[in-house]
Design an enzyme around this catalytic site. Structure first.
Site, PDB file in Angstrom:
ATOM      1  N   LYS A  23       0.849  -1.213   0.000  1.00  0.00           N
ATOM      2  CA  LYS A  23       0.000   0.000   0.000  1.00  0.00           C
ATOM      3  C   LYS A  23       0.877   1.252   0.000  1.00  0.00           C
ATOM      4  CE  LYS A  23      -1.782   1.419   4.026  1.00  0.00           C
ATOM      5  NZ  LYS A  23      -1.383   2.785   4.401  1.00  0.00           N
ATOM      6  N   ASN A  24       1.921   1.241   0.852  1.00  0.00           N
ATOM      7  CA  ASN A  24       2.698   2.462   1.053  1.00  0.00           C
ATOM      8  C   ASN A  24       3.737   2.714  -0.032  1.00  0.00           C
ATOM      9  OD1 ASN A  24       1.115   2.970   3.210  1.00  0.00           O
ATOM     10  ND2 ASN A  24       2.621   2.411   4.764  1.00  0.00           N
ATOM     11  N   ARG A  94      -4.972  10.648   4.137  1.00  0.00           N
ATOM     12  CA  ARG A  94      -4.001  11.726   4.336  1.00  0.00           C
ATOM     13  C   ARG A  94      -2.812  11.642   3.372  1.00  0.00           C
ATOM     14  NH1 ARG A  94      -3.128  13.070   8.730  1.00  0.00           N
ATOM     15  NH2 ARG A  94      -1.062  13.894   8.409  1.00  0.00           N
ATOM     16  N   CYS A 118      -4.952  12.741  12.917  1.00  0.00           N
ATOM     17  CA  CYS A 118      -5.610  11.448  12.689  1.00  0.00           C
ATOM     18  C   CYS A 118      -5.532  10.695  14.013  1.00  0.00           C
ATOM     19  CB  CYS A 118      -4.967  10.699  11.535  1.00  0.00           C
ATOM     20  SG  CYS A 118      -3.651   9.597  12.013  1.00  0.00           S
ATOM     21  N   ARG A 123       0.562  14.246  13.192  1.00  0.00           N
ATOM     22  CA  ARG A 123       0.972  13.961  11.802  1.00  0.00           C
ATOM     23  C   ARG A 123       1.031  15.235  10.963  1.00  0.00           C
ATOM     24  NH1 ARG A 123      -1.377   8.467   9.659  1.00  0.00           N
ATOM     25  NH2 ARG A 123       0.509   8.597   8.397  1.00  0.00           N
ATOM     26  N   ASP A 308       4.489   0.364  12.139  1.00  0.00           N
ATOM     27  CA  ASP A 308       3.256  -0.230  11.587  1.00  0.00           C
ATOM     28  C   ASP A 308       3.064  -1.675  12.020  1.00  0.00           C
ATOM     29  OD1 ASP A 308       3.444   1.531   8.396  1.00  0.00           O
ATOM     30  OD2 ASP A 308       2.853   2.162  10.405  1.00  0.00           O
ATOM     31  N   ILE A 330       7.569   6.858  17.114  1.00  0.00           N
ATOM     32  CA  ILE A 330       7.240   7.600  15.894  1.00  0.00           C
ATOM     33  C   ILE A 330       5.976   8.440  16.073  1.00  0.00           C
ATOM     34  CG2 ILE A 330       6.745   7.410  13.425  1.00  0.00           C
ATOM     35  CD1 ILE A 330       9.548   6.431  14.126  1.00  0.00           C
ATOM     36  N   ARG A 400      -8.742  -0.565   4.729  1.00  0.00           N
ATOM     37  CA  ARG A 400      -7.828   0.412   4.139  1.00  0.00           C
ATOM     38  C   ARG A 400      -6.499  -0.253   3.755  1.00  0.00           C
ATOM     39  NH1 ARG A 400      -6.915   5.608   7.456  1.00  0.00           N
ATOM     40  NH2 ARG A 400      -5.653   5.848   5.592  1.00  0.00           N
TER      41      ARG A 400
HETATM   42  C1  EPZ Z   1       4.174   6.872   6.430  1.00  0.00           C
HETATM   43  O1  EPZ Z   1       3.375   7.891   7.004  1.00  0.00           O
HETATM   44  C2  EPZ Z   1       3.278   5.658   6.286  1.00  0.00           C
HETATM   45  N1  EPZ Z   1       2.188   5.980   5.378  1.00  0.00           N
HETATM   46  C3  EPZ Z   1       2.729   5.255   7.662  1.00  0.00           C
HETATM   47  O2  EPZ Z   1       1.959   4.080   7.490  1.00  0.00           O
HETATM   48  C4  EPZ Z   1       3.915   4.932   8.568  1.00  0.00           C
HETATM   49  O3  EPZ Z   1       3.433   4.619   9.861  1.00  0.00           O
HETATM   50  C5  EPZ Z   1       4.844   6.159   8.646  1.00  0.00           C
HETATM   51  O4  EPZ Z   1       5.261   6.534   7.317  1.00  0.00           O
HETATM   52  C6  EPZ Z   1       6.091   5.884   9.471  1.00  0.00           C
HETATM   53  O5  EPZ Z   1       6.782   4.803   8.918  1.00  0.00           O
HETATM   54  C7  EPZ Z   1       2.437   6.005   4.043  1.00  0.00           C
HETATM   55  O6  EPZ Z   1       3.552   5.767   3.597  1.00  0.00           O
HETATM   56  C8  EPZ Z   1       1.273   6.311   3.158  1.00  0.00           C
HETATM   57  P1  EPZ Z   1       6.134  10.211   8.559  1.00  0.00           P
HETATM   58  P2  EPZ Z   1       3.919   9.415   7.042  1.00  0.00           P
HETATM   59  O7  EPZ Z   1       6.040  11.481   7.802  1.00  0.00           O
HETATM   60  O8  EPZ Z   1       4.801   9.661   5.892  1.00  0.00           O
HETATM   61  C9  EPZ Z   1       6.236  13.535  11.965  1.00  0.00           C
HETATM   62  C10 EPZ Z   1       0.108   2.694   7.785  1.00  0.00           C
HETATM   63  O9  EPZ Z   1      -0.334   2.135   8.817  1.00  0.00           O
HETATM   64  N2  EPZ Z   1       6.160  14.518  10.868  1.00  0.00           N
HETATM   65  O10 EPZ Z   1       7.281   9.282   8.289  1.00  0.00           O
HETATM   66  O11 EPZ Z   1       2.742  10.296   7.252  1.00  0.00           O
HETATM   67  C11 EPZ Z   1       4.979  12.682  12.073  1.00  0.00           C
HETATM   68  O12 EPZ Z   1       4.006  13.331  12.851  1.00  0.00           O
HETATM   69  C12 EPZ Z   1       0.557   4.133   7.841  1.00  0.00           C
HETATM   70  O13 EPZ Z   1       0.229   2.138   6.672  1.00  0.00           O
HETATM   71  C13 EPZ Z   1       6.104  15.869  11.179  1.00  0.00           C
HETATM   72  O14 EPZ Z   1       6.100  16.255  12.344  1.00  0.00           O
HETATM   73  O15 EPZ Z   1       4.786   9.390   8.365  1.00  0.00           O
HETATM   74  C14 EPZ Z   1       5.499  11.409  12.716  1.00  0.00           C
HETATM   75  O16 EPZ Z   1       5.546  11.609  14.113  1.00  0.00           O
HETATM   76  C15 EPZ Z   1       0.294   4.747   9.197  1.00  0.00           C
HETATM   77  N3  EPZ Z   1       6.045  16.780  10.163  1.00  0.00           N
HETATM   78  C16 EPZ Z   1       6.922  11.274  12.170  1.00  0.00           C
HETATM   79  O17 EPZ Z   1       7.260  12.579  11.670  1.00  0.00           O
HETATM   80  C17 EPZ Z   1       6.027  16.408   8.846  1.00  0.00           C
HETATM   81  O18 EPZ Z   1       5.983  17.276   7.962  1.00  0.00           O
HETATM   82  C18 EPZ Z   1       7.062  10.286  11.026  1.00  0.00           C
HETATM   83  O19 EPZ Z   1       6.027  10.559  10.117  1.00  0.00           O
HETATM   84  C19 EPZ Z   1       6.081  15.022   8.550  1.00  0.00           C
HETATM   85  C20 EPZ Z   1       6.154  14.092   9.571  1.00  0.00           C
END
Ligand code: EPZ
Length: 421
Positions: A23-24, A94, A118, A123, A308, A330, A400
């Site tokens: 998916k990702n 998102r 969320c 996030r 995840d 995370i 999802r």
């Molecule tokens: C991706 O989300 C995945 N989704 C998530 O999978 C996964 O849990 C996550 O990466 C971490 O591995 C997709 O790839 C579609 P991040 P993403 O930006 O990119 C903070 C699932 O279950 N952050 O790596 O949204 C954020 O809040 C989903 O399949 C900021 O603060 O995650 C988090 O604490 C859930 N500002 C950390 O960084 C930003 O601009 C990592 O988030 C961006 C992120």
């Protein structure tokens, strides 16, 4: 129409599970078709509601989408009808934020609804926005929307992410491939999905080096072309079913799973008494010791323990012969499965971002509520081994990210039944 799932506990999973496309990776990969007017053919796309939601958004923007079969799609973007991603699309999924970079890069403007929070945490997308501004975009936040303008195009530069961000890395990769000059992403995400995403962009004519490392360099080009691309297997789906096999003391071949995409996870399972054997067509998982041993984990960006798989791992530790600590580094609110597991008899206490899990003899079936994608599947896994019947409500969370979960598990001896409520 809301749906629930009835799970009769006490099964022992035996057999083979075909792992679907990731998916990702499918999400950013499909968005990348915005970067060229030529056709891209995608194979092994998983049949999930998140994918459907994204295709609805891309169609709204103006992409031409031709579905060849359940897992094969052709996408092309001659032009766009709109450079806007409205709130109604983004609030559902998102990862829609991923259209920001390519729209700004190719069409020099983008209006994307802020995703909002969320269930699992705030996030933010501040790192996506800041990086685009560093590349010369003018960005403002108006009425809950991100408005980005880059009338003179984007310019490459060095960008250091203070926090590793998966979709942040992917968004800026798509901005950088058509930018003027060189961009270096420092502290870039190293997930296998990001590495495969760079391979897609390079197949389209981009010039990216360092994929899979924390420093990715992109030489901007004027144009990208079409290609064919196969989505890699979903390592999080595979890890989920590895835990399901382990907790039921079963033996399951995770077909197409690539061991090297889950090395730290499989090594943790091995320390807990679960054998994960690399085969030429996947990974064979079975319990090697009579009991599950407690093994502490901390979630971390790849190649660390995947956040995840944290909720699913909690179920395994709920049945261990000791006490394990599970620290979620995370996201700030990714323990919502725990109150539901406690209602099934799990012995877990939360101390800030650490859950202390003390194993119990057994879990008992109950009515439980899904709250987010990975929490929902952890409740299904708990239901597989609980005494009696478990009802998991709000199944839309599950759909999802897990294609045909009942069929895949029932083919291995589980007893899952979905019903409308
Ligand atoms: C991706 O989300 C995945 N989704 C998530 O999978 C996964 O849990 C996550 O990466 C971490 O591995 C997709 O790839 C579609 P991040 P993403 O930006 O990119 C903070 C699932 O279950 N952050 O790596 O949204 C954020 O809040 C989903 O399949 C900021 O603060 O995650 C988090 O604490 C859930 N500002 C950390 O960084 C930003 O601009 C990592 O988030 C961006 C992120």
């Amino acid at each position: 129409m809301l749906q629930s799932m009835r799970i009769v506990g006490g099964c022992q999973l035996k057999g083979e599970i075909e792992i679907s496309g990731a998916k990702n990776l499918a999400l950013p990969a499909l968005v990348a078709s915005l970067l060229t007017e030529e056709k891209i053919t995608y194979k092994n796309v998983p049949n999930l509601t998140d994918i459907k939601s994204l295709l609805d958004l891309l169609e709204y923007i103006g992409l031409t989408i031709n579905q060849i079969d359940q897992h094969t799609f052709e996408l092309s973007t001659k032009g766009v009808k709109s450079t806007e991603a409205p709130y109604d699309f983004v609030r559902k999924m998102r990862a829609s934020i991923l259209v920001l970079g390519p729209l700004a890069a190719r069409f020099k403007e983008a209006t994307v609804s802020l995703p909002g929070g969320c269930a699992i945490g705030v996030r933010g997308v501040d790192l996506h926005i800041r990086a685009l501004e560093m590349m010369g975009a003018e960005v403002s936040i108006e009425n809950g929307y991100i408005k980005a303008r880059a009338q003179n195009g984007l310019t490459g530069c060095d960008i250091t992410f203070p926090t590793t961000t998966v979709t942040g890395t992917e968004n800026i990769l798509m901005a950088a491939v058509l930018a003027k000059g060189t961009t270096r992403l420092i502290n870039a995400a190293m997930e296998p999905e990001v590495e495969a995403f760079c391979e897609l962009l390079n197949n389209m004519g981009a010039k990216i080096t360092g994929a899979g490392t924390s420093i990715i360099t992109i030489e901007g080009v004027n144009k990208l072309h079409g290609t064919e691309f196969e989505i890699i297997p979903d390592r999080i789906e595979a890890g989920t079913y590895a835990i399901a096999a382990a907790v039921t003391n079963g033996e399951v071949l995770l077909k197409n799973c690539r061991y090297e995409h889950l090395t730290s996870f499989f090594e943790t399972l091995s320390s807990a008494g679960v054998m994960c054997e690399e085969k030429n067509d996947g990974v064979l998982v079975y319990q090697k010791d009579s009991e599950i041993h407690p093994v502490d984990i901390q979630t971390a960006p790849y190649p660390g323990f995947p956040t995840d798989l944290q909720a699913q791992y909690t179920v395994l530790m709920a049945l261990c012969n000791g006490t394990a600590s599970i620290t979620e580094n995370i996201f700030e609110n990714r323990f919502m499965h725990i109150s539901e597991l406690q209602r099934m008899g799990a012995n877990i206490s939360i101390h800030g971002k650490t859950a202390m899990v003390t194993g119990v003899e057994k879990l008992t079936g109950a009515q439980v509520m899904a709250t987010d994608l990975r929490a929902s599947v952890s409740l299904v896994i708990a239901g597989l081994i609980a005494d009696g019947e478990t009802i998991v409500n709000r199944l839309y969370h599950l759909d999802r990210g897990y294609e045909n979960i009942e069929e895949k598990l029932n083919n291995c001896g589980a007893n899952l039944e979905r019903f409308a409520v």
